[in-house]
Motif scaffolding. Sequence first.
Motif, PDB file in Angstrom:
ATOM      1  N   LYS A 222       3.732  16.571 -31.218  1.00 11.39           N
ATOM      2  CA  LYS A 222       4.310  15.519 -32.052  1.00 11.39           C
ATOM      3  C   LYS A 222       4.526  16.010 -33.480  1.00 11.39           C
ATOM      4  O   LYS A 222       5.560  15.775 -34.088  1.00 11.39           O
ATOM      5  CB  LYS A 222       3.376  14.305 -32.036  1.00 11.39           C
ATOM      6  N   ARG A 223       3.518  16.742 -33.999  1.00 12.34           N
ATOM      7  CA  ARG A 223       3.613  17.230 -35.376  1.00 12.34           C
ATOM      8  C   ARG A 223       4.287  18.595 -35.450  1.00 12.34           C
ATOM      9  O   ARG A 223       4.264  19.232 -36.503  1.00 12.34           O
ATOM     10  CB  ARG A 223       2.205  17.322 -35.980  1.00 12.34           C
ATOM     11  N   GLN A 224       4.822  19.092 -34.350  1.00 13.63           N
ATOM     12  CA  GLN A 224       5.484  20.406 -34.277  1.00 13.63           C
ATOM     13  C   GLN A 224       4.601  21.531 -34.770  1.00 13.63           C
ATOM     14  O   GLN A 224       5.001  22.350 -35.609  1.00 13.63           O
ATOM     15  CB  GLN A 224       6.799  20.359 -35.058  1.00 13.63           C
ATOM     16  N   ARG A 225       3.387  21.557 -34.252  1.00 11.77           N
ATOM     17  CA  ARG A 225       2.454  22.612 -34.656  1.00 11.77           C
ATOM     18  C   ARG A 225       2.255  23.600 -33.517  1.00 11.77           C
ATOM     19  O   ARG A 225       1.168  23.724 -32.970  1.00 11.77           O
ATOM     20  CB  ARG A 225       1.116  21.985 -35.014  1.00 11.77           C
ATOM     21  N   ILE A 226       3.324  24.247 -33.103  1.00  8.71           N
ATOM     22  CA  ILE A 226       3.216  25.303 -32.089  1.00  8.71           C
ATOM     23  C   ILE A 226       3.537  26.620 -32.781  1.00  8.71           C
ATOM     24  O   ILE A 226       4.614  26.775 -33.346  1.00  8.71           O
ATOM     25  CB  ILE A 226       4.188  25.052 -30.920  1.00  8.71           C
ATOM     26  N   ILE A 227       2.579  27.541 -32.780  1.00  4.20           N
ATOM     27  CA  ILE A 227       2.809  28.798 -33.498  1.00  4.20           C
ATOM     28  C   ILE A 227       2.732  29.980 -32.548  1.00  4.20           C
ATOM     29  O   ILE A 227       2.118  29.919 -31.490  1.00  4.20           O
ATOM     30  CB  ILE A 227       1.773  28.991 -34.642  1.00  4.20           C
ATOM     31  N   ARG A 228       3.395  31.075 -32.953  1.00  2.00           N
ATOM     32  CA  ARG A 228       3.339  32.301 -32.151  1.00  2.00           C
ATOM     33  C   ARG A 228       2.621  33.364 -32.962  1.00  2.00           C
ATOM     34  O   ARG A 228       2.843  33.500 -34.162  1.00  2.00           O
ATOM     35  CB  ARG A 228       4.755  32.752 -31.799  1.00  2.00           C
ATOM     36  N   VAL A 229       1.720  34.091 -32.283  1.00  2.00           N
ATOM     37  CA  VAL A 229       0.978  35.133 -32.981  1.00  2.00           C
ATOM     38  C   VAL A 229       1.166  36.462 -32.251  1.00  2.00           C
ATOM     39  O   VAL A 229       1.688  36.504 -31.141  1.00  2.00           O
ATOM     40  CB  VAL A 229      -0.529  34.786 -33.047  1.00  2.00           C
ATOM     41  N   ASN A 230       0.716  37.544 -32.910  1.00  2.00           N
ATOM     42  CA  ASN A 230       0.893  38.880 -32.348  1.00  2.00           C
ATOM     43  C   ASN A 230      -0.272  39.230 -31.420  1.00  2.00           C
ATOM     44  O   ASN A 230      -1.358  39.571 -31.873  1.00  2.00           O
ATOM     45  CB  ASN A 230       0.995  39.882 -33.507  1.00  2.00           C
ATOM     46  N   GLY A 231      -0.017  39.117 -30.116  1.00  2.00           N
ATOM     47  CA  GLY A 231      -1.080  39.368 -29.138  1.00  2.00           C
ATOM     48  C   GLY A 231      -1.557  40.809 -29.137  1.00  2.00           C
ATOM     49  O   GLY A 231      -2.728  41.082 -28.914  1.00  2.00           O
ATOM     50  N   ASP A 232      -0.643  41.762 -29.418  1.00  2.00           N
ATOM     51  CA  ASP A 232      -1.045  43.165 -29.430  1.00  2.00           C
ATOM     52  C   ASP A 232      -2.149  43.414 -30.456  1.00  2.00           C
ATOM     53  O   ASP A 232      -3.074  44.173 -30.223  1.00  2.00           O
ATOM     54  CB  ASP A 232       0.155  44.064 -29.765  1.00  2.00           C
ATOM     55  N   ASN A 233      -2.025  42.773 -31.617  1.00  2.00           N
ATOM     56  CA  ASN A 233      -3.056  42.927 -32.640  1.00  2.00           C
ATOM     57  C   ASN A 233      -4.317  42.160 -32.289  1.00  2.00           C
ATOM     58  O   ASN A 233      -5.426  42.675 -32.392  1.00  2.00           O
ATOM     59  CB  ASN A 233      -2.544  42.405 -33.995  1.00  2.00           C
ATOM     60  N   MET A 234      -4.116  40.903 -31.850  1.00  2.00           N
ATOM     61  CA  MET A 234      -5.267  40.017 -31.663  1.00  2.00           C
ATOM     62  C   MET A 234      -6.141  40.410 -30.492  1.00  2.00           C
ATOM     63  O   MET A 234      -7.335  40.178 -30.508  1.00  2.00           O
ATOM     64  CB  MET A 234      -4.769  38.595 -31.419  1.00  2.00           C
ATOM     65  N   HIS A 235      -5.554  40.967 -29.443  1.00  2.00           N
ATOM     66  CA  HIS A 235      -6.311  41.193 -28.224  1.00  2.00           C
ATOM     67  C   HIS A 235      -6.942  42.578 -28.178  1.00  2.00           C
ATOM     68  O   HIS A 235      -7.274  43.068 -27.114  1.00  2.00           O
ATOM     69  CB  HIS A 235      -5.411  40.978 -26.992  1.00  2.00           C
TER      70      HIS A 235
ATOM     71  N   PHE B  60      -9.858  45.251 -29.852  1.00  2.00           N
ATOM     72  CA  PHE B  60     -11.067  45.238 -30.669  1.00  2.00           C
ATOM     73  C   PHE B  60     -11.097  46.341 -31.721  1.00  2.00           C
ATOM     74  O   PHE B  60     -11.900  47.266 -31.632  1.00  2.00           O
ATOM     75  CB  PHE B  60     -12.275  45.390 -29.764  1.00  2.00           C
ATOM     76  N   SER B  61     -10.228  46.268 -32.709  1.00  2.00           N
ATOM     77  CA  SER B  61     -10.242  47.303 -33.734  1.00  2.00           C
ATOM     78  C   SER B  61      -9.970  46.643 -35.079  1.00  2.00           C
ATOM     79  O   SER B  61      -9.649  45.457 -35.135  1.00  2.00           O
ATOM     80  CB  SER B  61      -9.159  48.340 -33.428  1.00  2.00           C
ATOM     81  N   PRO B  62     -10.090  47.378 -36.193  1.00  2.00           N
ATOM     82  CA  PRO B  62      -9.844  46.765 -37.506  1.00  2.00           C
ATOM     83  C   PRO B  62      -8.474  46.082 -37.606  1.00  2.00           C
ATOM     84  O   PRO B  62      -8.307  45.124 -38.346  1.00  2.00           O
ATOM     85  CB  PRO B  62      -9.942  47.952 -38.456  1.00  2.00           C
ATOM     86  N   LYS B  63      -7.487  46.590 -36.828  1.00  2.00           N
ATOM     87  CA  LYS B  63      -6.151  46.008 -36.877  1.00  2.00           C
ATOM     88  C   LYS B  63      -6.157  44.536 -36.451  1.00  2.00           C
ATOM     89  O   LYS B  63      -5.274  43.763 -36.833  1.00  2.00           O
ATOM     90  CB  LYS B  63      -5.231  46.796 -35.930  1.00  2.00           C
TER      91      LYS B  63
END
Lengths: 338, 281
Positions: free
Chosen positions: B247-260, B262-265
């Motif tokens: 309803k509030r249009q709060r759908i975001i896309r993130v960078n899965g390569d970075n997030m998934h 386990f490194s400083p990146k």
Amino acid sequence: MNKLSPVIALVSLILLSGLSILSALAFGAADINLLQTLGALRLSGSEPFVEQIIWQLRMPRTLLAFIAGGGLAVAGLMLQTVTRNPLADPYLFGISSGAAVGVVLFVAFSGAGIFHVAQLSLSVAAFIGSLVAMALLLAVSGTAVAKQVESMLLAGVALSFLFSAITSVTLYWSDPQAISAVLFWTMGSFSRAQWPHLVLPGILLVTVLLSILCLRRQFTALLLGDESAITLGVNVRRFRLLMLLLSSLLTASLVSVCGGIGFVGLMIPHVVRFFISQAQPLTPVLVCLLGGLFMVWVDVLSRLLLANQELPVGIITGLFGSLFFLGLMYMRQHRYQE
Amino acid sequence: MIKLITGLALSLTISLSAAYANVEENSQAPLRIVALAPHIVEMLYDIGAGDNIVATVEYANHPEAAKAIPRIGGHHGISIERLVALKPDLVLFWQGGNKAQDLEKMRQLGLNVKLSQPKALEDVAKELKMLGELTGHQLQALKVANQFTNKLQSIRQLYQNKQQYSVFYQLWSTPLMTVNEDSWINQLITSCNATNVFSQSPTKTPQVSIENVIVANPDVIVIPDAHSTSPQPKVGWEKWQQVTAVKRQRIIRVNGDNMHRFSPKMLSGLADMCRQIDKFR
């Protein structure tokens, strides 16, 4: 064991199916009771939220479960009858492993981004996979009546192995994300059901049922064996190919939207045979209803067993279905001994 | 008989001294490391030990230089023969990512195996220091580890007093999959001072239905995109206006390569997700 009258069985199965579909609509993550469900169905005075959940999520899902259960069971019955092999089911002929190859190849190579528009694309990939499997099976299985069953079964098993190998080798090089998506797909689910998904399987199921009912003379004749059927004037080779084609199309259309769901096609015809004598013209309808009924409740379980998440349908059909079937066999064995 | 014993003793002495010489020689030669996970490779480059890597696994694609390292396997297993042939001084094994049977085999073969087993986000710093000790790059490792800890803390501090949002993390769409609290993605979400609506699910990557999401009613839907896979097929959330995030249009896309990974990146991915969530506050 005394066999039931098919008409009584038919009436009670129809009633049970209707009741089951209705009550299945009242089960799910959102708290909606039976009264609200009925209100939403009559489209009178219920909240739009309830209505939307019932009509857009639970209804297509429950109906898809019913059609899938019925369709797979009928496909199993057809294949068991025309091959006179009690183990025949859509899985044995490589049709579902063909669908799996379609999905796996699609997930693995759709990086180009041409197809990623809709959920339907996955179904299309699965459907094409099944059709390829079916075409190969028809091309390979022999033309001579005497060896047709044998070559169909052998070719089916060989195709299954071939397709599993292609699936494995593709998964071997895919990333874990794709692997788990494909894994979940192969375990089967109705949670993706949408109204458009129902059209093709629904039409095919009705067509197949009607054609078996119209061709019931040939269908029953095949139970007696090829020679007797030929003597009775049945073109066995052509009839068998027709049945294979129809059951494959039906399976392909179902597997492509629900994923891999085992057991139903194999076991439901046997369950019906426990209670109803085999040569009844109504048998296909009973098999269809019982398969659908079974699947509706399996889907309810898949929604309810784990709080806030889904359990894949294939796991439940495999687990509960097999246990139920083993119990039934045990009971029957016991009665014979007494 | 005496001749035989003398002969045996002699050959033993020779082979022992040869082995000793080998060790001597190795201590001068650069350390030969086999890193069996993309995040280990990244961390080794971060602490300046990247040039010591002689082999790794598929998907170790960062930094650019890592792409040239020979591959000896992937998540499906490792070629133990090639590993042994490389004569590594140190094998870095990812506990939970690599195959457990491979670890057993490597230990049986007498290889020097050390484990990377990150669980909490803070463990990245610990792992960096451990790698520093193992490779002799303690100073650089300590520096990078401290940078990591500081950055993580500053991200958490930045949002800790902000309004708490509930998040549905859409790991995949067909079927709909998410994560529970056992996944480290859950820790990333809480670092933005948000909560995961499926944190209490009984399995680590639960399959859920649209109805489950409607009932959970998240404030924000987060969709990770990974470079290595195709974009997620659409769910069609716009139909479900009763979900706050829709309803509030709060759908975001993130960078899965970075997030998934386990490194400083990972922190750049985390910072980006937190920033995007914070825009809605």
